[in-house]
Enzyme design. Structure first.
Site, PDB file in Angstrom:
ATOM      1  N   THR A 151      36.791  41.822  36.925  1.00  0.00           N
ATOM      2  CA  THR A 151      36.869  40.359  37.225  1.00  0.00           C
ATOM      3  C   THR A 151      35.502  40.590  38.081  1.00  0.00           C
ATOM      4  O   THR A 151      34.853  39.336  37.966  1.00  0.00           O
ATOM      5  CB  THR A 151      38.080  40.285  37.806  1.00  0.00           C
ATOM      6  OG1 THR A 151      38.981  40.589  37.252  1.00  0.00           O
ATOM      7  CG2 THR A 151      38.246  39.053  38.376  1.00  0.00           C
ATOM      8  N   THR A 152      35.287  41.288  38.978  1.00  0.00           N
ATOM      9  CA  THR A 152      34.039  41.173  39.663  1.00  0.00           C
ATOM     10  C   THR A 152      32.867  41.368  39.049  1.00  0.00           C
ATOM     11  O   THR A 152      31.824  40.518  39.303  1.00  0.00           O
ATOM     12  CB  THR A 152      33.931  42.227  40.778  1.00  0.00           C
ATOM     13  OG1 THR A 152      35.398  42.385  41.577  1.00  0.00           O
ATOM     14  CG2 THR A 152      33.160  41.967  42.067  1.00  0.00           C
ATOM     15  N   TYR A 211      45.699  40.357  27.064  1.00  0.00           N
ATOM     16  CA  TYR A 211      46.890  39.801  26.924  1.00  0.00           C
ATOM     17  C   TYR A 211      47.275  38.567  27.417  1.00  0.00           C
ATOM     18  O   TYR A 211      46.323  38.132  28.167  1.00  0.00           O
ATOM     19  CB  TYR A 211      48.073  40.667  27.425  1.00  0.00           C
ATOM     20  CG  TYR A 211      48.157  41.005  28.985  1.00  0.00           C
ATOM     21  CD1 TYR A 211      48.320  40.138  29.946  1.00  0.00           C
ATOM     22  CD2 TYR A 211      47.548  42.307  29.254  1.00  0.00           C
ATOM     23  CE1 TYR A 211      48.087  40.469  31.147  1.00  0.00           C
ATOM     24  CE2 TYR A 211      47.486  42.813  30.551  1.00  0.00           C
ATOM     25  CZ  TYR A 211      47.728  41.734  31.515  1.00  0.00           C
ATOM     26  OH  TYR A 211      47.441  42.124  32.928  1.00  0.00           O
ATOM     27  N   TYR A 245      45.803  48.055  34.763  1.00  0.00           N
ATOM     28  CA  TYR A 245      45.197  47.075  35.648  1.00  0.00           C
ATOM     29  C   TYR A 245      46.587  45.955  36.054  1.00  0.00           C
ATOM     30  O   TYR A 245      46.815  45.266  35.094  1.00  0.00           O
ATOM     31  CB  TYR A 245      44.033  46.263  35.589  1.00  0.00           C
ATOM     32  CG  TYR A 245      43.583  45.369  36.573  1.00  0.00           C
ATOM     33  CD1 TYR A 245      44.031  45.567  38.054  1.00  0.00           C
ATOM     34  CD2 TYR A 245      42.508  44.649  36.460  1.00  0.00           C
ATOM     35  CE1 TYR A 245      43.447  44.668  38.876  1.00  0.00           C
ATOM     36  CE2 TYR A 245      41.821  43.859  37.368  1.00  0.00           C
ATOM     37  CZ  TYR A 245      42.298  43.791  38.561  1.00  0.00           C
ATOM     38  OH  TYR A 245      41.796  43.129  39.553  1.00  0.00           O
ATOM     39  N   ARG A 256      46.273  36.831  38.788  1.00  0.00           N
ATOM     40  CA  ARG A 256      45.314  36.330  37.723  1.00  0.00           C
ATOM     41  C   ARG A 256      45.934  36.107  36.223  1.00  0.00           C
ATOM     42  O   ARG A 256      45.730  35.158  35.476  1.00  0.00           O
ATOM     43  CB  ARG A 256      44.005  37.109  37.729  1.00  0.00           C
ATOM     44  CG  ARG A 256      43.067  36.962  38.828  1.00  0.00           C
ATOM     45  CD  ARG A 256      41.687  37.613  38.813  1.00  0.00           C
ATOM     46  NE  ARG A 256      40.844  37.503  39.641  1.00  0.00           N
ATOM     47  CZ  ARG A 256      39.972  36.362  39.788  1.00  0.00           C
ATOM     48  NH1 ARG A 256      39.548  35.702  38.658  1.00  0.00           N
ATOM     49  NH2 ARG A 256      39.097  36.507  40.831  1.00  0.00           N
ATOM     50  N   LYS A 269      45.201  50.372  38.483  1.00  0.00           N
ATOM     51  CA  LYS A 269      44.657  49.581  39.576  1.00  0.00           C
ATOM     52  C   LYS A 269      45.850  48.608  40.159  1.00  0.00           C
ATOM     53  O   LYS A 269      46.113  47.780  39.191  1.00  0.00           O
ATOM     54  CB  LYS A 269      43.587  48.946  39.327  1.00  0.00           C
ATOM     55  CG  LYS A 269      43.030  47.992  40.513  1.00  0.00           C
ATOM     56  CD  LYS A 269      41.676  47.437  39.815  1.00  0.00           C
ATOM     57  CE  LYS A 269      41.089  46.612  41.079  1.00  0.00           C
ATOM     58  NZ  LYS A 269      39.932  45.723  40.495  1.00  0.00           N
ATOM     59  N   ILE A 284      39.612  50.626  43.677  1.00  0.00           N
ATOM     60  CA  ILE A 284      38.609  50.047  42.863  1.00  0.00           C
ATOM     61  C   ILE A 284      38.249  48.761  43.798  1.00  0.00           C
ATOM     62  O   ILE A 284      38.805  47.824  43.890  1.00  0.00           O
ATOM     63  CB  ILE A 284      38.969  49.528  41.365  1.00  0.00           C
ATOM     64  CG1 ILE A 284      39.234  51.039  40.630  1.00  0.00           C
ATOM     65  CG2 ILE A 284      38.124  48.858  41.054  1.00  0.00           C
ATOM     66  CD1 ILE A 284      39.713  50.732  39.434  1.00  0.00           C
TER      67      ILE A 284
END
Length: 270
Positions: free
Chosen positions: A44-45, A86, A112, A117, A140, A182
């Site tokens: 995402t970052t 997904y 994750y 989100r 994560k 992370i």
């Protein structure tokens, strides 16, 4: 290979609409020199949602080549369908999706969970089912619940690695059994994030707590707006890359940029 410690969710620097490989290479070297334990590109970052498939592949390839096995590289693979990723499935759908990926790819896989989100929470029970799949080695965890972290650790045991997905919760997550983070903050303060995790691992809770509170103002300002808007501005303030983003992400408001700048100055980063 161990996926523990402070692993940076690295930004993707852009210049004039293109990936700035020179800036990325310099950032990677700076991260490793400052004790970062692993690199996570195209998360995402790293603005994976607005990268083309070719850019995504190239950034991962470039990162692997630049890192040269000095630390692990965990490639972000998130997208929006089962072929890619997904879109609000059931728990059974989550299980089948990740199991299908694990069976198709013979690399270690880190789950994750970021319901803020994705709009769906991966429950500890689903994580425990997936932990039985041989090459699913960790998660994560970004749901923001220490109760959920505790349940995952209790259900999955030591073989399965839990990593914090929320910088401000790294220390309390370590306290209940996580093995690292992370992190977004390591984009600007890699040595301090590594020191926090290292202090806890060495049994020095007081030092880890002191570093947590030193970092806490950064944790706050780096999430004043949608990640990675603030952290790209922070890296730009340090002169390491541009603050360039891709729509629908846009520049910070002046009010928030002023707050970010003050905290960066107070921390001694600029």
């Amino acid at each position: 290979m161990s996926f523990t410690g402070s692993l940076v969710a690295i930004i993707t620097p852009f210049r004039h609409g293109k990936v700035d490989e020179k800036a990325l290479g310099d950032l990677l070297e700076w991260q490793i020199a400052n004790g970062t334990d692993g690199i996570v590109p195209c998360g995402t970052t790293g603005e994976s949602a607005t990268l083309t498939h070719e850019e995504h592949k190239r950034i991962v390839e470039f990162t692997v080549q630049a890192v040269r096995r000095r630390v692990p590289v965990i490639a972000g693979t998130g997208s929006n369908s089962t072929d890619e990723y997904y879109n609000k499935p059931t728990q059974e759908g989550l299980y089948r999706h990740h199991k299908a990926v694990a069976e198709a790819v013979h690399l270690p896989q880190i789950l994750y969970n970021i319901p803020g989100r994705t709009a769906v929470n991966m429950t500890p029970q689903t994580v425990a089912r997936l932990a039985q799949v041989r090459n699913i080695v960790g998660i994560k965890e970004g749901a923001g619940s220490l109760q959920q972290v505790s349940e995952i650790v209790e259900l999955c045991g030591d073989r399965f690695t839990v990593l914090s997905g929320d910088d401000a919760l790294t220390l309390p997550m370590l306290a209940v059994g996580a093995k690292g983070v992370i992190t977004v903050t390591a984009n600007v303060a890699p040595a301090e994030m590594a020191a926090l995790v290292d202090a806890w691992a060495a049994g020095d809770a007081a030092k880890a707590r002191a570093i947590h509170y030193k970092l806490y103002p950064l944790f706050q300002v780096l999430f004043l707006e949608t990640n990675p808007i603030p952290v790209k501005h922070a890296v730009a303030l340090m002169g390491k890359a541009t603050a360039e983003l891709r729509l629908p992400l846009c520049p910070m408001s002046q009010e928030n940029l002023d707050k970010l700048t003050r905290v960066m100055k107070d921390f001694g980063l600029i």
